[in-house]
Design a protein around this motif. Structure first.
Motif, PDB file in Angstrom:
ATOM      1  N   GLN A  69       9.614  24.404 -12.437  1.00  0.00           N
ATOM      2  CA  GLN A  69      10.231  23.047 -11.639  1.00  0.00           C
ATOM      3  C   GLN A  69       9.075  22.677 -10.602  1.00  0.00           C
ATOM      4  OE1 GLN A  69      13.303  20.980 -12.030  1.00  0.00           O
ATOM      5  NE2 GLN A  69      13.521  23.032 -12.494  1.00  0.00           N
ATOM      6  N   PRO A  70       8.123  23.422 -10.204  1.00  0.00           N
ATOM      7  CA  PRO A  70       6.873  22.902  -9.431  1.00  0.00           C
ATOM      8  C   PRO A  70       6.182  21.712 -10.132  1.00  0.00           C
ATOM      9  CG  PRO A  70       7.260  24.747  -8.731  1.00  0.00           C
ATOM     10  CD  PRO A  70       8.109  24.877  -9.884  1.00  0.00           C
ATOM     11  N   VAL A  71       5.969  21.955 -11.388  1.00  0.00           N
ATOM     12  CA  VAL A  71       5.322  21.108 -12.325  1.00  0.00           C
ATOM     13  C   VAL A  71       5.990  19.905 -12.263  1.00  0.00           C
ATOM     14  CG1 VAL A  71       4.276  20.932 -14.500  1.00  0.00           C
ATOM     15  CG2 VAL A  71       4.219  23.080 -13.649  1.00  0.00           C
ATOM     16  N   ALA A  72       7.435  19.929 -12.410  1.00  0.00           N
ATOM     17  CA  ALA A  72       8.278  18.617 -12.516  1.00  0.00           C
ATOM     18  C   ALA A  72       7.939  17.790 -11.390  1.00  0.00           C
ATOM     19  CB  ALA A  72       9.404  18.926 -12.963  1.00  0.00           C
ATOM     20  N   THR A  73       8.181  18.602 -10.169  1.00  0.00           N
ATOM     21  CA  THR A  73       7.988  18.016  -8.959  1.00  0.00           C
ATOM     22  C   THR A  73       6.440  17.345  -8.900  1.00  0.00           C
ATOM     23  OG1 THR A  73       9.305  19.624  -7.970  1.00  0.00           O
ATOM     24  CG2 THR A  73       7.692  18.540  -6.321  1.00  0.00           C
ATOM     25  N   ALA A  74       5.530  17.961  -9.384  1.00  0.00           N
ATOM     26  CA  ALA A  74       4.163  17.183  -9.126  1.00  0.00           C
ATOM     27  C   ALA A  74       4.112  16.148 -10.120  1.00  0.00           C
ATOM     28  CB  ALA A  74       3.170  18.281  -9.545  1.00  0.00           C
ATOM     29  N   LEU A  75       4.816  16.178 -11.395  1.00  0.00           N
ATOM     30  CA  LEU A  75       4.638  15.074 -12.178  1.00  0.00           C
ATOM     31  C   LEU A  75       5.307  13.953 -11.853  1.00  0.00           C
ATOM     32  CD1 LEU A  75       4.694  17.060 -15.693  1.00  0.00           C
ATOM     33  CD2 LEU A  75       2.745  15.508 -14.845  1.00  0.00           C
ATOM     34  N   PHE A  76       6.585  14.085 -11.221  1.00  0.00           N
ATOM     35  CA  PHE A  76       7.441  13.132 -10.892  1.00  0.00           C
ATOM     36  C   PHE A  76       7.289  12.678  -9.414  1.00  0.00           C
ATOM     37  CE2 PHE A  76       8.911  14.539 -14.985  1.00  0.00           C
ATOM     38  CZ  PHE A  76       9.460  13.590 -15.449  1.00  0.00           C
ATOM     39  N   ALA A  77       6.416  13.284  -8.686  1.00  0.00           N
ATOM     40  CA  ALA A  77       6.186  13.058  -7.149  1.00  0.00           C
ATOM     41  C   ALA A  77       6.082  11.447  -6.971  1.00  0.00           C
ATOM     42  CB  ALA A  77       5.078  13.607  -6.724  1.00  0.00           C
ATOM     43  N   ASN A  78       7.158  10.850  -5.987  1.00  0.00           N
ATOM     44  CA  ASN A  78       7.213   9.507  -5.842  1.00  0.00           C
ATOM     45  C   ASN A  78       7.794   9.278  -4.495  1.00  0.00           C
ATOM     46  OD1 ASN A  78       7.005   6.990  -6.774  1.00  0.00           O
ATOM     47  ND2 ASN A  78       9.457   7.060  -7.388  1.00  0.00           N
ATOM     48  N   SER A  79       7.243  10.178  -3.373  1.00  0.00           N
ATOM     49  CA  SER A  79       7.957   9.805  -2.153  1.00  0.00           C
ATOM     50  C   SER A  79       6.779  10.182  -1.089  1.00  0.00           C
ATOM     51  CB  SER A  79       9.143  10.624  -1.987  1.00  0.00           C
ATOM     52  OG  SER A  79       8.889  12.111  -2.372  1.00  0.00           O
ATOM     53  N   PRO A  80       5.668   9.393  -1.004  1.00  0.00           N
ATOM     54  CA  PRO A  80       4.694   9.536  -0.167  1.00  0.00           C
ATOM     55  C   PRO A  80       4.775   8.992   1.129  1.00  0.00           C
ATOM     56  CG  PRO A  80       3.701   8.041  -1.671  1.00  0.00           C
ATOM     57  CD  PRO A  80       5.280   8.393  -2.002  1.00  0.00           C
ATOM     58  N   PHE A  81       6.096   8.225   1.342  1.00  0.00           N
ATOM     59  CA  PHE A  81       6.276   7.299   2.501  1.00  0.00           C
ATOM     60  C   PHE A  81       7.602   8.039   3.284  1.00  0.00           C
ATOM     61  CE2 PHE A  81       4.242   4.320  -0.225  1.00  0.00           C
ATOM     62  CZ  PHE A  81       2.925   4.406   0.441  1.00  0.00           C
ATOM     63  N   PHE A  82       7.636   7.936   4.608  1.00  0.00           N
ATOM     64  CA  PHE A  82       8.730   8.209   5.223  1.00  0.00           C
ATOM     65  C   PHE A  82       8.673   7.429   6.706  1.00  0.00           C
ATOM     66  CE2 PHE A  82      12.300  11.166   6.920  1.00  0.00           C
ATOM     67  CZ  PHE A  82      13.160  10.921   6.168  1.00  0.00           C
ATOM     68  N   GLU A  83       9.829   6.720   6.954  1.00  0.00           N
ATOM     69  CA  GLU A  83       9.849   6.043   8.204  1.00  0.00           C
ATOM     70  C   GLU A  83       8.722   5.091   8.429  1.00  0.00           C
ATOM     71  OE1 GLU A  83      11.010   8.598  11.232  1.00  0.00           O
ATOM     72  OE2 GLU A  83      12.836   8.898  10.651  1.00  0.00           O
ATOM     73  N   GLY A  84       8.439   4.497   7.388  1.00  0.00           N
ATOM     74  CA  GLY A  84       7.316   3.478   7.482  1.00  0.00           C
ATOM     75  C   GLY A  84       5.792   3.781   7.264  1.00  0.00           C
ATOM     76  N   LYS A  85       5.527   4.992   6.939  1.00  0.00           N
ATOM     77  CA  LYS A  85       4.164   5.228   7.114  1.00  0.00           C
ATOM     78  C   LYS A  85       3.983   6.532   5.921  1.00  0.00           C
ATOM     79  CE  LYS A  85       4.707   8.321  11.175  1.00  0.00           C
ATOM     80  NZ  LYS A  85       5.998   8.311  11.218  1.00  0.00           N
ATOM     81  N   PRO A  86       2.597   6.838   5.352  1.00  0.00           N
ATOM     82  CA  PRO A  86       2.442   7.873   4.691  1.00  0.00           C
ATOM     83  C   PRO A  86       2.956   9.226   5.554  1.00  0.00           C
ATOM     84  CG  PRO A  86       0.743   6.430   4.744  1.00  0.00           C
ATOM     85  CD  PRO A  86       1.332   6.036   5.858  1.00  0.00           C
ATOM     86  N   ASN A  87       3.313  10.232   4.686  1.00  0.00           N
ATOM     87  CA  ASN A  87       3.876  11.327   5.450  1.00  0.00           C
ATOM     88  C   ASN A  87       3.120  12.715   5.017  1.00  0.00           C
ATOM     89  OD1 ASN A  87       4.768  12.303   2.793  1.00  0.00           O
ATOM     90  ND2 ASN A  87       6.292  10.895   2.799  1.00  0.00           N
ATOM     91  N   GLY A  88       2.211  12.601   4.217  1.00  0.00           N
ATOM     92  CA  GLY A  88       1.132  13.635   3.991  1.00  0.00           C
ATOM     93  C   GLY A  88       1.629  14.405   2.865  1.00  0.00           C
ATOM     94  N   HIS A  89       2.614  14.168   2.128  1.00  0.00           N
ATOM     95  CA  HIS A  89       3.146  14.658   1.203  1.00  0.00           C
ATOM     96  C   HIS A  89       3.202  13.806  -0.106  1.00  0.00           C
ATOM     97  CE1 HIS A  89       4.305  17.768   3.955  1.00  0.00           C
ATOM     98  NE2 HIS A  89       4.681  18.356   2.913  1.00  0.00           N
ATOM     99  N   LYS A  90       3.054  14.476  -1.459  1.00  0.00           N
ATOM    100  CA  LYS A  90       3.335  13.481  -2.594  1.00  0.00           C
ATOM    101  C   LYS A  90       4.744  13.378  -2.937  1.00  0.00           C
ATOM    102  CE  LYS A  90      -1.281  12.837  -3.309  1.00  0.00           C
ATOM    103  NZ  LYS A  90      -1.890  13.388  -4.421  1.00  0.00           N
ATOM    104  N   SER A  91       5.637  14.390  -2.637  1.00  0.00           N
ATOM    105  CA  SER A  91       6.863  14.557  -2.790  1.00  0.00           C
ATOM    106  C   SER A  91       7.546  15.052  -1.411  1.00  0.00           C
ATOM    107  CB  SER A  91       7.373  15.423  -3.721  1.00  0.00           C
ATOM    108  OG  SER A  91       8.734  15.599  -3.886  1.00  0.00           O
ATOM    109  N   TRP A  92       7.818  13.924  -0.645  1.00  0.00           N
ATOM    110  CA  TRP A  92       8.826  14.165   0.657  1.00  0.00           C
ATOM    111  C   TRP A  92      10.109  14.762   0.432  1.00  0.00           C
ATOM    112  CZ3 TRP A  92       6.811  15.075   5.256  1.00  0.00           C
ATOM    113  CH2 TRP A  92       7.644  15.139   6.312  1.00  0.00           C
ATOM    114  N   ARG A  93      10.551  14.333  -0.964  1.00  0.00           N
ATOM    115  CA  ARG A  93      11.942  14.633  -1.131  1.00  0.00           C
ATOM    116  C   ARG A  93      12.090  16.346  -1.243  1.00  0.00           C
ATOM    117  NH1 ARG A  93      13.920  17.163  -4.819  1.00  0.00           N
ATOM    118  NH2 ARG A  93      11.855  17.053  -5.974  1.00  0.00           N
ATOM    119  N   SER A  94      10.797  16.639  -2.017  1.00  0.00           N
ATOM    120  CA  SER A  94      10.712  18.145  -2.011  1.00  0.00           C
ATOM    121  C   SER A  94      10.661  19.189  -0.922  1.00  0.00           C
ATOM    122  CB  SER A  94       9.733  18.476  -3.038  1.00  0.00           C
ATOM    123  OG  SER A  94       9.460  19.974  -3.147  1.00  0.00           O
TER     124      SER A  94
END
Length: 456
Positions: A202-227
């Motif tokens: 599952q972490p490999v899927a998280t990495a390949l599909f990572a699509n949430s680098p922003f939160f509340e208007g700015k970069p959040n330091g994560h490739k997958s903030w959802r995770s």
């Protein structure tokens, strides 16, 4: 999120709980693919999230799909909260995201046709009323108080409880979206092998599909903030489940895990009864405070199974839950990835060989690293980019072995649905990297550009 379950009489024997799961066992020729995906809706002029009611609203979209495209309404307390047609359903996420839970289909060609048809229908209605939909793992700009809670009894109960058991439960409910696939198993042993591969990769899927680098208007330091949000939700019902890798794991072990997860509700006569924090074990004895003297139905057990949220989940099938919502192509790539890994025995054995030496600490560390760094993640001597390359190659071989043709036989198999992932493996970049490149480049930090350039 799941809709209320129905059917089944009273639970009279403990064994019925595991028997319910085991009833999902199917011969290989009957295995199917069920793809689910969520997307955020917004008003095109204001870029604000959709309310439930109004000319530009979730309700207007649902009614448009009902009236123009032949979907049957699902109602709760007189309000339309979902749709059904041909074995599929459309439902509302707590913050108004729209989810398609696809019908169980034989091939990825069929499930991708289903996804494409659904998105065309949604766009048909949305364009007419000035609404857009976008596939991302987390809402990039909107804050909590901008996200309306949809009028479903389940969500009202969950929202209150989430604020007591973790730090990010309400953010998960309102401001994250996923794509997942539901897959079958033939036996208890097959379920066990698939669950172990599912959780470990599952972490490999998280990495390949990572699509949430922003939160509340700015970069959040994560490739997958959802995770990252899911890691700070409710420890009693989330995570990587190390017990799945213990000797003797099977349907009964899953039952014991779910019985220890505190309840949310009991559904009776169209209403959700508050059972927050109560014990299903007590319910089995007729000692549930919310319904004293009453014993559960099988539908209550089915409902309770939907309230555990680990990275992979067993019901009458297995749900792969680790990927961010995303662009059109990746909605078909996700089922292709997991079908390739698990629906051919040679591929499944190869996937198990890849992960069987990892311990629980390694699997947890990979989950965290994938969320933060995507394909650039490293854990000890494990390189996520290399793991993704191997996993995609195994999935490709599995799809070739399945040899399910499409387009009237003009397409030999389902491997082309992996092309988006093969491109990521080749470039080392996933959707989050592309978004960050735009943000730091041609967007000049203007995150509102994401709506016009990445909506469906």
């Amino acid at each position: 999120m799941s809709i209320p379950q129905s059917g089944g009489g009273p639970i009279e024997r403990h064994e019925q709980l595991a028997e319910y799961l085991a009833s999902g066992c199917k011969p290989k020729q009957d295995w199917r693919i069920g793809t689910e995906h969520e997307k955020f809706g917004y008003c095109k002029d204001s870029l604000k999230p959709l309310p439930y009611d109004g000319d530009r609203s979730i309700r207007a979209v649902l009614e448009g799909l009902r009236d123009r495209h032949g979907w049957s309404p699902v109602e709760e307390s007189g309000l339309i909260i979902g749709l059904e047609k041909d074995g599929a359903n459309v439902s509302l996420e707590p913050g108004g995201a729209l989810e398609l839970s696809g019908a169980p289909l034989e091939t990825i060609h069929e499930t991708c046709d289903e996804v494409n048809q659904h998105l065309r229908e949604v766009k048909d209605i949305a364009d007419e009323i000035g609404v857009g939909f976008i596939g991302l793992g987390a809402a990039p700009i909107w804050r909590h108080d901008e996200m309306p809670l949809m009028p479903k009894g389940r969500y009202k109960l969950m929202d209150s409880y989430m604020q007591k058991v973790g730090t990010d439960g309400t953010a998960m409910m309102r401001r994250t979206c996923t794509v997942q696939v539901n897959l079958d198993f033939s036996s208890e042993a097959d379920m066990v092998q698939k669950m172990r591969v599912a959780l470990a990769l599952q972490p490999v899927a998280t990495a390949l599909f990572a699509n949430s680098p922003f939160f509340e208007g700015k970069p959040n330091g994560h490739k997958s903030w959802r995770s990252r949000v899911w890691r700070h939700l409710d420890a009693a019902r989330t995570g990587m489940l190390p017990f799945v890798f213990d000797e003797g794991f099977g349907f009964e072990a899953w039952v014991q895990y779910v019985l220890d997860v505190p309840m949310y509700f009991v559904y009776r006569d169209g209403k959700y009864i508050d059972a927050l924090g109560m014990s299903f074990r007590d319910f089995l004895k007729g000692e549930l405070p919310a319904l004293p003297g009453e014993r559960p139905l099988m539908s209550d057990w089915a409902d309770h199974l939907t309230t555990v949220f680990p990275e992979a989940r067993v019901k009458k099938f297995i749900e792969m839950r680790g990927a961010d919502g995303g662009p059109w192509r990746r909605l078909c790539a996700l089922p292709a990835f997991w079908v390739g890994l698990t629906y051919d025995q040679g591929a499944l054995d190869a996937a198990w060989d890849l992960v069987k030496g990892w311990d629980a600490e390694t699997r947890d560390a990979l989950r965290v690293a994938a969320s933060v760094d995507g394909l650039q993640a490293r854990v000890g001597d494990l390189n996520m980019h290399d793991l993704a390359r191997e996993a995609v190659a195994i999935a490709d071989a599995g799809l070739k072995a399945r040899a399910r043709p499409g387009a009237g036989g003009l397409i030999a198999d389902e491997t082309h649905f992996l092309n988006a992932l093969k491109e990521s493996v080749e470039s080392g970049k996933v959707p989050a990297d592309e978004l960050l490149d735009h943000y730091n480049g041609d967007w000049n930090g203007d995150l509102t550009r994401i709506y016009s350039e990445y909506s469906y």
